[in-house]
Design a protein around this motif. Sequence first.
Motif, short mmCIF file in Angstrom:
data_model
loop_
_atom_site.label_atom_id
_atom_site.label_comp_id
_atom_site.label_asym_id
_atom_site.label_seq_id
_atom_site.Cartn_x
_atom_site.Cartn_y
_atom_site.Cartn_z
N LEU A 193 -7.60 -2.34 1.21
CA LEU A 193 -7.91 -3.39 0.23
C LEU A 193 -6.71 -4.32 0.02
O LEU A 193 -6.83 -5.54 0.09
N CYS A 194 -5.54 -3.70 -0.23
CA CYS A 194 -4.38 -4.49 -0.63
C CYS A 194 -3.69 -5.17 0.55
O CYS A 194 -2.99 -6.16 0.37
N ALA A 195 -3.87 -4.64 1.76
CA ALA A 195 -3.16 -5.24 2.90
C ALA A 195 -4.08 -6.07 3.78
O ALA A 195 -3.62 -6.89 4.56
N HIS A 196 -5.38 -5.89 3.66
CA HIS A 196 -6.28 -6.63 4.54
C HIS A 196 -7.34 -7.43 3.79
O HIS A 196 -7.45 -8.64 3.96
N ILE A 197 -8.11 -6.76 2.93
CA ILE A 197 -9.26 -7.43 2.31
C ILE A 197 -8.80 -8.54 1.36
O ILE A 197 -9.21 -9.70 1.50
N LEU A 198 -7.93 -8.20 0.40
CA LEU A 198 -7.48 -9.21 -0.58
C LEU A 198 -6.73 -10.37 0.10
O LEU A 198 -7.03 -11.54 -0.19
N PRO A 199 -5.79 -10.09 1.03
CA PRO A 199 -5.13 -11.21 1.72
C PRO A 199 -6.12 -12.08 2.50
O PRO A 199 -5.94 -13.30 2.58
N SER A 200 -7.16 -11.47 3.07
CA SER A 200 -8.14 -12.25 3.83
C SER A 200 -8.90 -13.20 2.92
O SER A 200 -9.23 -14.32 3.31
N ILE A 201 -9.19 -12.75 1.69
CA ILE A 201 -9.89 -13.63 0.75
C ILE A 201 -8.95 -14.75 0.31
O ILE A 201 -9.31 -15.93 0.31
#
Lengths: 125, 148, 337
Positions: C288-296
């Motif tokens: 979540l913190c390294a991929h999903i949130l940065p992608s958004i």
Amino acid sequence: MDVFMEYFWAFVIGGAICAVGQVLIDLTKLTPARILVSFVVAGTILGALGWYQPIIDFAGAGATVPLTGFGSLLAKGMREAIDKDGLLGIFTGGFTACSAGVTAAMIFGLIVALIFKRTDRTRQE
Amino acid sequence: MDISKKEYEQTAKKHAGSSKMYITVPKAFLIGGLICCIGEGLLNMYQYFGIEFDEASAYTSITLVFLSALLTGLGLYERIAKHGGAGTLVPITGFANAVVSPALEFKTEGYVLGTGAKMFIIAGPVIVYGITAAFIYGIIYYIYGLCA
Amino acid sequence: MAEFIKDGSIRLTNGVSAYSYAAAVGKMEGEGPLGDCFDYVASGAEIGEDTWEKSESKFQQYALEMALNKSGLQKSDLSIIFAGDLLNQCTGSAYGLRDSGVPFIGLYGACSTMAESLMLASLFADMRLGERFAAITSSHFCSAERQFRFPINYGGVRPPTSQWTATAAGCCITAAAEKPPYIKAVTVGKITDMGIKDANNMGAAMAGAAYDSLSRHFENTCSSPDDYDGIFTGDLGQVGTDILCELFDKRGVDISRVHNDCGLMLYDREKQDVHAGGSGCGCSASVLCAHILPSIAGGKLHRVLFAATGALMSTTMSQQGESIPGISHVVEIADTL
């Protein structure tokens, strides 16, 4: 017996006993501890019935190294202790028979715990 | 929820991947067989030194337990076991690994309550039920001896 | 003010940002497909500590400190920390954060804890009960292994359905809306027991909970999988993912197009020996913190569901023959308010 055949049968019988264990793991979802218990108890029963000694005579370490051999050793030790000490043998036979292996595991375990540092399994590829 | 436990169970069963037995069983056979061959070598060596079969067999067990303890301490037994499966579990080396690994792992909780108390956490049942089976056999053997 | 919709779903109406986020992982996770995304990759599973438990606590500290540093915040800027982990009595969090001096709420939701803590941190932020809130979770392969299974050096056989506990921690700081990603809505999970008893098949035990929470979220927010460009479940692994997709598929809902599982994203299952995939609260937290949130934040994803799943069992209950209850909390995150 030919030296090559001796190792060959040790390999085949020992390997086969392990393969049975693997089949049990894959098909029945038995946990490792249950597999160990089953093999020792099975070995004790086979040893008690006198069916395991022929396998030892035939395959040597192929039969004594797997835990079934440990079990048959318990049965054998029990027989010898009762023959020697009578009723008391029922209480001393089992532990006497397995004392070498268990003591070795315990002492070496303690030494390893004293000397070695736990390893980091996540580092391994 | 609109799914019955029964339907779920069937779906779950369908997707529970099974072990690749055509790989695991031959590997267990091979590695288990090799450990027994090492045992056979040790057995012959001790007999060569003039030790009787039963005693040589005990020394073989002790030596294998020592080797397994060493490999466990070095973190290598587990690596072999990843491939060996039951091939490393069923031989006496697997029993030693089951004793040594908790002894080392729980060292952080102290030598008495960690190493000492948890040493037989996996192998304990083996001794309990092995001795119990032998005990039951002993009673039968003793009574049979009285009658005979 | 957060608005209750129905059946566990709540819409956030005041606007909440995932303000800052960071993840710290072990060596193996750093070698996985997301390796370059993490803020900190350790050289092993231990970071200068003599026990696995202390190492896990340190991963949490690192995640928190990096999330703070990224936005130039201090610990004193936090109103409350919501944190949890897998260790008995939540000690990974308690010991990791004992010197933080921030009001602390310890949570336990097994591997769903990241969604649980993020949900609470978002709701508190939406109700403006303080300035900033941190949601932190961690897991550690070695500390979990010795607590739940076997000693690290024991050569027991792992069945193909088993999952690999991630050595990782993630931290997300929420605050009043300022910049994307925005937390839009949440659906609180229900304890869902589908009767699975195999403790080596957590994916199957938790897929039912994910199905329940996701379908409630779709219904309650009047949305469908087509409205999202990412539905991320936590730690179902391959087995659980297959079950979840089939359950939806049978009801004419296709989620497989947008669905992915954190347990499948963290590791390269071909090369890394993790069997059915990753697990542990640190798994979904770090993804979540390294991929999903940065992608958004980077505009690659626009509207996603984060549905971490947890198995609410213990070794004791499992040994007593009980089946495994699962839970899954859903957090909806988007790039527009």
